[in-house]
Design an enzyme around this catalytic site. Structure first.
Site, mmCIF file in Angstrom:
data_model
loop_
_atom_site.group_PDB
_atom_site.id
_atom_site.type_symbol
_atom_site.label_atom_id
_atom_site.label_comp_id
_atom_site.label_asym_id
_atom_site.label_seq_id
_atom_site.Cartn_x
_atom_site.Cartn_y
_atom_site.Cartn_z
ATOM 1 N N ASP A 249 0.816 -1.215 0.000
ATOM 2 C CA ASP A 249 0.000 0.000 0.000
ATOM 3 C C ASP A 249 0.851 1.266 0.000
ATOM 4 O O ASP A 249 0.673 2.145 -0.844
ATOM 5 C CB ASP A 249 -0.912 0.043 1.246
ATOM 6 N N ARG B 117 -0.752 5.749 17.393
ATOM 7 C CA ARG B 117 -0.929 6.733 16.315
ATOM 8 C C ARG B 117 -0.418 8.126 16.673
ATOM 9 O O ARG B 117 0.277 8.742 15.859
ATOM 10 C CB ARG B 117 -2.392 6.780 15.870
ATOM 11 N N ASP C 89 -7.954 5.125 12.393
ATOM 12 C CA ASP C 89 -6.559 5.565 12.368
ATOM 13 C C ASP C 89 -6.358 6.866 11.608
ATOM 14 O O ASP C 89 -5.524 7.688 11.975
ATOM 15 C CB ASP C 89 -5.674 4.460 11.800
ATOM 16 N N SER D 231 -6.582 -8.066 7.925
ATOM 17 C CA SER D 231 -6.002 -6.730 8.016
ATOM 18 C C SER D 231 -5.445 -6.600 9.428
ATOM 19 O O SER D 231 -6.166 -6.813 10.408
ATOM 20 C CB SER D 231 -7.105 -5.699 7.765
#
Lengths: 408, 408, 408, 408
Positions: free
Chosen positions: C14, C94, C123, C178
């Site tokens: 990605d 994060r 996120d 995922s």
């Protein structure tokens, strides 16, 4: 050598009668301690009076600044208000007094501390929890609860008892409101207030100010500044916090500010009714909040409100010297970092009306608030925001429709 | 046959201009719906105006009683106040309006609902969350956010646009405050209010009442009764809730009650500044609380305060039709079982002063509260209570002393 | 010279595909930044891969200790748990990453930061709120939401796109869960988990440990120490926090600890289902709480629970760099002053069982807790305590009886 | 005719010795009342024993279903857990017992109620607050606090006293754990548990089940259904709640579920340490929550967690019959409207592992949660959402930068 007791002494009839009683009942040396939180009592002749009553020593301790800086300011910053009305005037003073009593007891090597609070009120709790937390080994004596050995039932009894012990002082036997006063407030209980159906007799009652009806017909503008949540000046004059409160008391009292009439729930389980005057305090709370409106974000404001409520409970219950009060205060202090700026307001017959607020840390943005479109705000963003903000409601509505159709 | 859109129609310039725009942009049949929450606007000629503007139909719906009974009363009972000042006047009305819009949309078989709220405010959220929750399948059109196809930027543009579409009506292009009004309140935003440093121009601004300075010099006594938390009468006259609010608005407006000046945090993330008039509402909140003081116990009061704060957030955010609002309301209703009685108070230049409260369910006990000893209260009990209430503090102090001694 | 963008780079398909896309779409210089929070990925060859993909520079930044000390520890101390289950593994990382990205963007003079989070998850919010709070002037690019210009829909599309831009790397097109991993946890979403009716395929899924069924048949005892709420040692060996977490991960993974299966409510409004492994974290939370049981008083514990819940919401929503998080953390830190001592526990097939706790600041008193009477506790005190503690209930019952009799 | 006292009678040594003591000390007729909450004691011979001890009458009352339906179920629905661990097994039973005692006292015209709870525990408070709330006029006798007239200090003393009063029963003088049992749980205190540094001697201690180590090596799957938050069936068999709890106790006990070791804070101010077994209850809480995850929205879940914590405090403190408990329960009940569906889970050596959940009212949407784009979710919406959600942070950051620049 006799053991010593430290007595919280006001110079009034109640605590004066306790002096000979303590000597007689426990054979203690009595060290009187008159702690000045700004109650504005006549301290002249106090030493003589204490000595005549048999005290071995009298301390007169002015803790007004400690009280203002370390007890009042944190509560102002938290907007701690008990049951939506009461600005905690008496509640905040008790731990400050307890701390000083313990300090003197340690200095004197006393084994006990005695206070004159009654057995039905909150103050006995606040004094005693303070003492327990700071000096768990010191004995506490509360004569008014010792109904076996403390047999006086009325002011007349006390006057009699004093006379019998050679104390001939001009005490007044007449009954009035039961009051507690310090730099922050005065409370009134008793007489007509005992029935909540009665309107208070304000003309008879008020001490620190006047009713709105009797206040001047002319409004008065006031400006104040704060730095990191601490009040710094009034009308351009920098002052220490205690002087700010004195100045605001004068202004508030003049304009009929800060009189409340409340039926509150005591810690010991019953309701009581009182009238409280907090003229300067009411202004200070409002002024501080006026500034916070500009500076605090929404999420912080919301949780801070809860914390303020919790602090009011903790303080009301006398739990000042606890880890919880410290933790709440740490939360509040953290929010005050940018509570700096100037507020202007108008006093008029019981009303405090905002008249302009500024802060270098204001989060208000005129361009954002207005109807025009600017760089910071794209109206299309509101589409997306509402779609996701409302997504749970929409999904729920759809799922409920499905479930209903399925059932039918 | 064309698809239909239901338009929340006020008769003003903004929503009138939307009518031809909806037809032109989407080729919809426009069903106008003017929902009366007590905004006291002139409804005469509204039908004509809607038709002239191209609407296929006009509904005029009076929802004042629904609004009062089902939206206002629960908030009064909860003392829901947003950010310590705002009595939620506009917030409570939006879901009531949304519900009626959906009802008409269903009746008409409309595929969309259109509202004229701006893209920076809270009202768009409240309308749309209401619609999403009640009719998740209905499309929502918010012209003010559709900056690609809605190109009018000013009142002049709108007037021009109307004229170009054959609507020749006497609209005023002058700018004033942005206002929202219903039976509960009126809000004012804009002009000098856009800078929080400015004092509001009250003489120019106020609609529902006067400032305290202009209020009568004579106070006025009022009595009210409540049954199970619902207001029932004013000055001895039984009325439905909406009439009580009208009566209190008259009294409050006359005496300068319920004017606030606030910088609040909007849901969409910015601060905004407004002046709100809630004359009757302010009285109603106070009167209800005056009674609750007698009737609610301490623990219930404390948690109810938190619930009231939460409800204020939920309502402010437009989340009326949600399980959380229902659950909070269930909590609140449960506390209102005994909120029955009479309150008396005095109105004078912005002040509401209690003048006596009675209730058959009062928990206040004069004998308990007073200094005398009775059957219910033994002063010795306070010894035990304080000892255990303070035990954690004392044990902690002792343990900390031990730990300290151990370390040294 | 071209403007620069800082890309949060993982080395996976990605974010690799984003490199040429950023250059092509915006004509930026792309500075890749691979931030190591303990995800244990292969970093070998990363530089080569980034360069081959067209990046002008690659940073590899190890922030594990910062993450552990400044993000994880405060959450452990607060027992912040989202929706009663989730230990915030991804949520805490994060903001730590966002802070480092901003730091590098400033150093490089970049005008934008790009991340590869999807448009439906939490996120994106956490990254972007972190960036907005720390660098409000920096542009944020989220390719997955830019469906107009980001046209790749699948891994196959991305591989194709990479090839077309000269990036020939051995990416796997197969679909799996995922996942997000760091030193604290790994999350799994997708495949069979997408239907909450399905049992997770744990044998296929787990990465950090085994199921209780596959854990050893022999229990294992562990001791830990804490100082002021910070973990200091495991089994007698002092270690920095990150090494303690690594050690606990090993122990927890081995014994089947810390696997949860949850349907949670995302910030963006929908429910999602995931399986999370937090082997060491689960032990750490439990161990810390085991010690707090001895040290915290009741009132503090109760409010701290609420603060922990609030912190979990704040952190989950990505609001790390806010005054509210700071204020809550100040509250929590204040409570940790005496959270010092040793805990012992046993790990066995998914269970953490306490096996003894000691602290120099323990508030537990064996003599107080036992049935014997000592100096500190007089059984008569309980009479008084209960009488006043129960007074509101008793008065209420009496008043209700009176009211009832009066009505009848 | 003598006045009557109702004695909460267990048939054990303590309450048997109270019978002659009550007669001797107060000259009461003693009506014994053995209330069955599922403690599984031997009731055979109880009548004979009571009569031999001098009781005038014995009631044996089975309140198991009332206890399950009206006390346990509301706490399950609220997930009321005291101090993060304790499922309130004893706390919930006391008010149920108090209510029955009052009922019998009324029927018998008794003037007093006597219980055998000790003076250091929570149970005295729970019994007495229950009685005060339901029958404020009835006198309460707690022999263990009456150290002036109740002089027995040990089991040996009690046996001696019984013998001296002609009660020759085979009581065991040996000391064991202090235990309380009902259908929901069993608690253990005393012996090695008195020092928190000790590991519990589980093999000696456990009554309702086994440790995980001794549980079967084979997992067992269980399904349950709920309707509006009330458990309806286990493994496909519909049962009343009490039978569901019995079935879950059997399953949980077998698989080592629900054993906790806790140092908790008692209401009377000290910490105490206990081990509690709640095998079925632990399963029930988890199963109910498993279903709520699918059905409750985020906002409701968050506030419900707070309400559950509050309920745990209220129940732990014995304040069942209060307006606050009723209001909290009203809140909770409102949230249970759609908590209907089926849960499947696996029991294995102390672990409860979810194995699939379904509900007709599930708010989970696979299409929404997955990475694909559908009608309900436009990725662009996330842009707008994040922009406004993060607006306060961004504005604050910009304003702080401005303020900083201004200062420098």
């Amino acid at each position: 050598m006799k053991e010593k007791v430290v007595l919280a002494y006001s110079g009034g009839l109640d605590t004066t009668a306790i002096i000979p009683w303590l000597k007689e009942t426990f054979d203690y040396d009595v060290v009187c301690c008159c702690i000045d939180c700004g109650q504005a009592e006549e301290l002249d002749g106090l030493e003589e009076r204490a000595k005549m009553s048999g005290a071995s020593k009298l301390y007169i301790e002015d803790i007004v600044d400690d009280f203002c800086d370390n007890y009042i300011v944190p509560c102002v910053q938290a907007h701690a208000v008990y049951e939506d009305k009461y600005l905690l005037g008496t509640s905040m003073a008790r731990p400050a007094i307890a701390k000083k009593l313990v300090e003197i007891a340690r200095k004197e090597g006393a084994v006990a501390i005695c206070h004159g609070a009654t057995g039905k009120g909150n103050d006995q709790i606040r004094f005693e929890l303070g003492i327990k937390a700071l000096a768990p080994d010191i004995k506490i004596i509360a004569p008014w609860r010792m109904t076996d050995v403390w047999t006086m039932q009325s002011r007349e009894d006390e006057i009699e008892y004093c006379k019998a012990h050679g104390i001939d002082l001009p005490f007044d036997a007449s009954h009035s409101y039961s009051r507690d006063r310090n730099i922050w407030h005065i409370s009134h209980e008793g007489l007509e207030l005992e029935d909540p159906a009665n309107e208070p007799n304000y003309d008879h009652l008020l001490v620190l100010g006047v009713t709105p009806e009797k206040a001047p017909d002319e409004p008065e503008y006031v400006t104040m500044t704060f730095e990191k949540g601490v009040p710094k000046s009034v009308n351009g004059v920098e002052m220490k916090v205690s002087d700010i409160i004195r100045k605001l008391n004068e202004l508030g009292g003049k304009h009929g500010i800060g009189i409340i009439d409340i039926v509150e729930n005591r810690v010991v389980g019953m309701k009581s009714r009182g009238v409280y005057e907090t003229p300067g305090g009411t202004i200070l709370y409002e002024a501080h909040q006026q500034l916070e409106e500009l500076v605090l974000d929404r999420a912080t404001y919301e949780v801070k409100e809860e914390m303020g409520n919790k602090l009011s409970q903790v303080v009301y219950e006398g739990k000042w010297f606890t880890p919880l009060r410290e933790a709440i205060q740490a939360f509040i202090e953290s929010t005050q970092e940018y509570v700096t700026g100037e507020v202007k307001f108008k006093l008029y017959k019981g009303n405090i009306t905002k008249a302009g607020t500024t802060s270098p840390y204001s989060l208000y943005s005129e361009s954002l608030a207005s109807f025009t479109t600017g760089d910071l705000y794209d109206h299309h963003d509101a589409d997306g925001f509402i779609n996701l903000f409302g997504l749970p409601l929409k999904v729920r509505a759809m799922k409920m429709q499905e479930a209903k159709n399925h059932t039918n």
